[in-house]
Each structure stands twice: as structure tokens, then as C-alpha cells.
Write a protein that holds these residues in place. Structure first.
Motif, PDB file in Angstrom:
ATOM      1  N   MET A  76      38.275  37.800  38.925  1.00 42.07           N
ATOM      2  CA  MET A  76      37.280  37.498  39.947  1.00 42.07           C
ATOM      3  C   MET A  76      37.366  36.037  40.384  1.00 42.07           C
ATOM      4  N   GLU A  77      37.563  35.140  39.426  1.00 43.13           N
ATOM      5  CA  GLU A  77      37.739  33.727  39.748  1.00 43.13           C
ATOM      6  C   GLU A  77      38.984  33.490  40.609  1.00 43.13           C
ATOM      7  N   SER A  78      39.953  34.389  40.508  1.00 45.75           N
ATOM      8  CA  SER A  78      41.224  34.236  41.214  1.00 45.75           C
ATOM      9  C   SER A  78      41.287  35.036  42.507  1.00 45.75           C
ATOM     10  N   ARG A  79      40.197  35.710  42.863  1.00 43.18           N
ATOM     11  CA  ARG A  79      40.210  36.643  43.995  1.00 43.18           C
ATOM     12  C   ARG A  79      40.592  35.969  45.311  1.00 43.18           C
ATOM     13  N   ASP A  80      39.990  34.842  45.615  1.00 41.94           N
ATOM     14  CA  ASP A  80      40.290  34.178  46.883  1.00 41.94           C
ATOM     15  C   ASP A  80      41.748  33.725  46.938  1.00 41.94           C
ATOM     16  N   HIS A  81      42.239  33.209  45.811  1.00 35.64           N
ATOM     17  CA  HIS A  81      43.642  32.785  45.749  1.00 35.64           C
ATOM     18  C   HIS A  81      44.573  33.981  45.949  1.00 35.64           C
ATOM     19  N   LEU A  82      44.214  35.099  45.353  1.00 34.72           N
ATOM     20  CA  LEU A  82      45.026  36.311  45.504  1.00 34.72           C
ATOM     21  C   LEU A  82      45.052  36.761  46.959  1.00 34.72           C
ATOM     22  N   HIS A  83      43.910  36.759  47.616  1.00 35.78           N
ATOM     23  CA  HIS A  83      43.863  37.155  49.030  1.00 35.78           C
ATOM     24  C   HIS A  83      44.700  36.202  49.901  1.00 35.78           C
ATOM     25  N   THR A  84      44.673  34.924  49.579  1.00 37.49           N
ATOM     26  CA  THR A  84      45.492  33.963  50.323  1.00 37.49           C
ATOM     27  C   THR A  84      46.972  34.273  50.167  1.00 37.49           C
ATOM     28  N   LEU A  85      47.397  34.553  48.946  1.00 42.96           N
ATOM     29  CA  LEU A  85      48.797  34.899  48.703  1.00 42.96           C
ATOM     30  C   LEU A  85      49.189  36.171  49.452  1.00 42.96           C
ATOM     31  N   LEU A  86      48.295  37.143  49.470  1.00 42.61           N
ATOM     32  CA  LEU A  86      48.585  38.398  50.170  1.00 42.61           C
ATOM     33  C   LEU A  86      48.727  38.180  51.673  1.00 42.61           C
ATOM     34  N   SER A  87      47.958  37.264  52.216  1.00 45.88           N
ATOM     35  CA  SER A  87      48.021  37.005  53.658  1.00 45.88           C
ATOM     36  C   SER A  87      49.276  36.244  54.053  1.00 45.88           C
ATOM     37  N   GLN A  88      49.927  35.608  53.071  1.00 45.91           N
ATOM     38  CA  GLN A  88      51.073  34.750  53.366  1.00 45.91           C
ATOM     39  C   GLN A  88      52.414  35.340  52.951  1.00 45.91           C
ATOM     40  N   ASN A  89      52.405  36.495  52.295  1.00 46.54           N
ATOM     41  CA  ASN A  89      53.646  37.031  51.729  1.00 46.54           C
ATOM     42  C   ASN A  89      53.803  38.520  51.991  1.00 46.54           C
ATOM     43  N   ASP A  90      55.057  38.964  51.969  1.00 46.34           N
ATOM     44  CA  ASP A  90      55.340  40.391  52.082  1.00 46.34           C
ATOM     45  C   ASP A  90      54.910  41.122  50.809  1.00 46.34           C
ATOM     46  N   VAL A  91      55.161  40.492  49.657  1.00 51.36           N
ATOM     47  CA  VAL A  91      54.847  41.108  48.364  1.00 51.36           C
ATOM     48  C   VAL A  91      54.209  40.074  47.449  1.00 51.36           C
ATOM     49  N   VAL A  92      53.108  40.453  46.819  1.00 57.54           N
ATOM     50  CA  VAL A  92      52.520  39.658  45.747  1.00 57.54           C
ATOM     51  C   VAL A  92      52.593  40.499  44.475  1.00 57.54           C
ATOM     52  N   ILE A  93      53.256  39.947  43.469  1.00 57.61           N
ATOM     53  CA  ILE A  93      53.431  40.647  42.197  1.00 57.61           C
ATOM     54  C   ILE A  93      52.440  40.087  41.196  1.00 57.61           C
ATOM     55  N   VAL A  94      51.686  40.961  40.556  1.00 59.65           N
ATOM     56  CA  VAL A  94      50.757  40.529  39.518  1.00 59.65           C
ATOM     57  C   VAL A  94      51.253  41.044  38.165  1.00 59.65           C
ATOM     58  N   ASP A  95      51.479  40.110  37.265  1.00 60.94           N
ATOM     59  CA  ASP A  95      51.876  40.410  35.894  1.00 60.94           C
ATOM     60  C   ASP A  95      50.596  40.648  35.109  1.00 60.94           C
ATOM     61  N   ARG A  96      50.251  41.893  34.917  1.00 58.97           N
ATOM     62  CA  ARG A  96      48.965  42.393  34.415  1.00 58.97           C
ATOM     63  C   ARG A  96      47.923  42.323  35.532  1.00 58.97           C
ATOM     64  N   TYR A  97      47.115  43.388  35.593  1.00 56.93           N
ATOM     65  CA  TYR A  97      46.058  43.430  36.594  1.00 56.93           C
ATOM     66  C   TYR A  97      44.962  44.342  36.068  1.00 56.93           C
ATOM     67  N   VAL A  98      44.168  44.900  36.925  1.00 59.22           N
ATOM     68  CA  VAL A  98      43.048  45.761  36.519  1.00 59.22           C
ATOM     69  C   VAL A  98      43.487  46.893  35.583  1.00 59.22           C
ATOM     70  N   PRO A  99      44.634  47.563  35.840  1.00 61.11           N
ATOM     71  CA  PRO A  99      45.029  48.644  34.927  1.00 61.11           C
ATOM     72  C   PRO A  99      45.142  48.223  33.466  1.00 61.11           C
ATOM     73  N   SER A 100      45.493  46.962  33.204  1.00 60.81           N
ATOM     74  CA  SER A 100      45.544  46.489  31.819  1.00 60.81           C
ATOM     75  C   SER A 100      44.175  46.565  31.162  1.00 60.81           C
ATOM     76  N   ASN A 101      43.157  46.121  31.884  1.00 62.34           N
ATOM     77  CA  ASN A 101      41.802  46.175  31.354  1.00 62.34           C
ATOM     78  C   ASN A 101      41.378  47.619  31.104  1.00 62.34           C
ATOM     79  N   LEU A 102      41.699  48.490  32.055  1.00 54.45           N
ATOM     80  CA  LEU A 102      41.342  49.901  31.907  1.00 54.45           C
ATOM     81  C   LEU A 102      41.995  50.504  30.665  1.00 54.45           C
TER      82      LEU A 102
END
Length: 226
Positions: A76-102
Motif C-alpha cells: 500500500m505504501e508503494s501503490r503510487d510508485h507502482l502506478h507511476t512505473l506502470l504508466s511509464q513502462n510496457d512491463v512492470v515485474i513484481v518479485d512477490r506480490y499479493v499472491p504471496s500474501n494469499l
């Protein structure tokens, strides 16, 4: 495109995520990598480090809800940064994400409370914290015994000088997490998702380059479909 690389500890997520970024850039795609937890960046990451190094006790001592919130807060603290990366790139890769928590935290919940807990955690991450859902999740499938062997070969991590954290040293727990990942994928809670087998028929780990090629081919296929 938001791509989540998932797997139990020691499955090679970080290595494959970095390799994929390099391959995508070489293919002419703009790509960035974000690894969770974001140690030394978010406020929640210090509490996560305390949790993983056992300062709050062993896994059985710590409510799954408490651990879940820590990892969700880091994102959640990283949400804005993640959205910025998504707006600037074709692909954003996350090493671990929500599925890890699940997978990790739901593994600690027994029926009949498991489904209720899972629904609560999905709502927390995707609805309350408003995190973007992955366009694709890749699960690197490695048996727990092999993953523990691979963890032992890692360099010292940012959050601990120990060889194993409280998740990694518990083979039985890692096996449960792996089974939970498969259950979440088969029930389409983690969807769309593709499983990449990281061991050969003889049970040995595949070459890193062979796994990397499988990951790259899959991602390029998905990009071409869009």
C-alpha cells in the motif's frame, strides 16, 4: 502490463525477475522491476523484517491477520510508485506480490475459516488498499526440500544475517505454502496464472537459463496477444 513472479522461498524469483527485465529491454520493451517487501524503503518493511527474523515469535505464535497486514501495508505504501512505473513502462515485474500474501498466510488457516480469511485478505489488498491486479502471474514451482537448499546458497539478505528466516527454515510450512499456491491457481483465485516447472523429471533443478527462456517466451506471447 503488470507481471507478478511468484513461488516459495528459494524458487529463484529474484534471479528470474532480473533476467526477465534484461531480456525484455533487449527485445525493445521498456521494463522495470519492483521487489516486495521493499526493505529500507517503506515503514512496514522494518516490521516485516522483525517478523521474519523471529522477533515477534515463531510462526505459530503470530496471528495470520497480523502478518498479512504487514505485507499488505508494504504494498500500500508503494501503490503510487507502482502506478507511476506502470504508466511509464510496457512491463512492470513484481518479485512477490499479493499472491504471496494469499498463499503464505492462508496456509496457516484451517477449514472452515480458510475461505472467510482468504476473502478478507483479497478485499484488503485489492479493494481497501486499491492495489492493481496482475495481468499475469508466473508461479515458479520448486519442491520445498530443494528450495531450502537453494536458500542456503543465497548471499546475506538486507533484513537478516541468518541463513534462514522463520519461513525458510520450516520445510513443512513451505510445503503447505506450495500446496496452497496450487490450490489458489486451480481454483482461479490467482488468475491468469501460468506454472513453470523448475525441476527436471529426475527431480533436479533446471538450468537457470532454461527457466529464463521459458519465462521470457511466455511473457512475449502474452504481450503479442495484447
Amino acid at each position: 502490463m503488470l507481471l507478478a513472479i511468484e513461488g516459495i522461498d528459494g524458487s529463484g524469483k529474484g534471479t528470474q525477475a532480473k533476467e526477465l527485465v534484461d531480456r525484455l529491454r533487449g527485445f525493445g520493451q521498456s521494463a522495470e522491476l519492483l521487489s516486495f517487501p521493499r526493505y529500507s524503503v517503506t515503514n512496514a518493511s522494518q516490521l516485516i523484517a522483525d517478523y521474519l527474523t523471529g522477533k515477534f515469535g515463531e510462526i505459530s505464535d503470530i496471528p495470520a491477520e497480523f502478518a498479512s497486514i504487514l505485507f499488505a501495508m508494504d504494498r500500500m505504501e508503494s501503490r503510487d510508485h507502482l502506478h507511476t512505473l506502470l504508466s511509464q513502462n510496457d512491463v512492470v515485474i513484481v518479485d512477490r506480490y499479493v499472491p504471496s500474501n494469499l498463499a503464505y498466510q492462508t496456509s496457516r488457516i484451517s477449514n472452515p475459516k480458510r475461505d472467510q480469511f482468504l476473502s478478507w485478505l483479497i478485499q484488503l489488498e485489492y479493494d481497501i488498499y486499491d492495489l492493481p491486479r496482475p495481468d499475469l502471474t508466473i508461479f515458479l514451482d520448486v519442491p520445498a526440500v530443494i528450495s531450502q537448499q537453494l536458500v542456503a546458497l543465497k548471499e546475506t539478505r538486507v533484513y537478516t544475517e541468518e541463513v534462514y528466516d522463520i519461513h525458510e527454515r520450516n520445510t513443512e510450512f513451505l510445503s503447505k505454502v506450495r500446496n496452497t499456491y496450487h490450490w489458489l491457481i486451480e481454483s482461479q483465485v490467482i488468475n491468469p496464472c501460468h506454472i513453470i516447472e523448475c525441476t527436471n523429471s529426475d527431480g533436479n533443478i533446471k538450468e537457470m537459463s532454461d527457466i529464463a527462456q521459458d519465462v521470457f517466451d511466455l511473457v512475449i506471447q502474452r504481450l503479442n496477444e495484447h
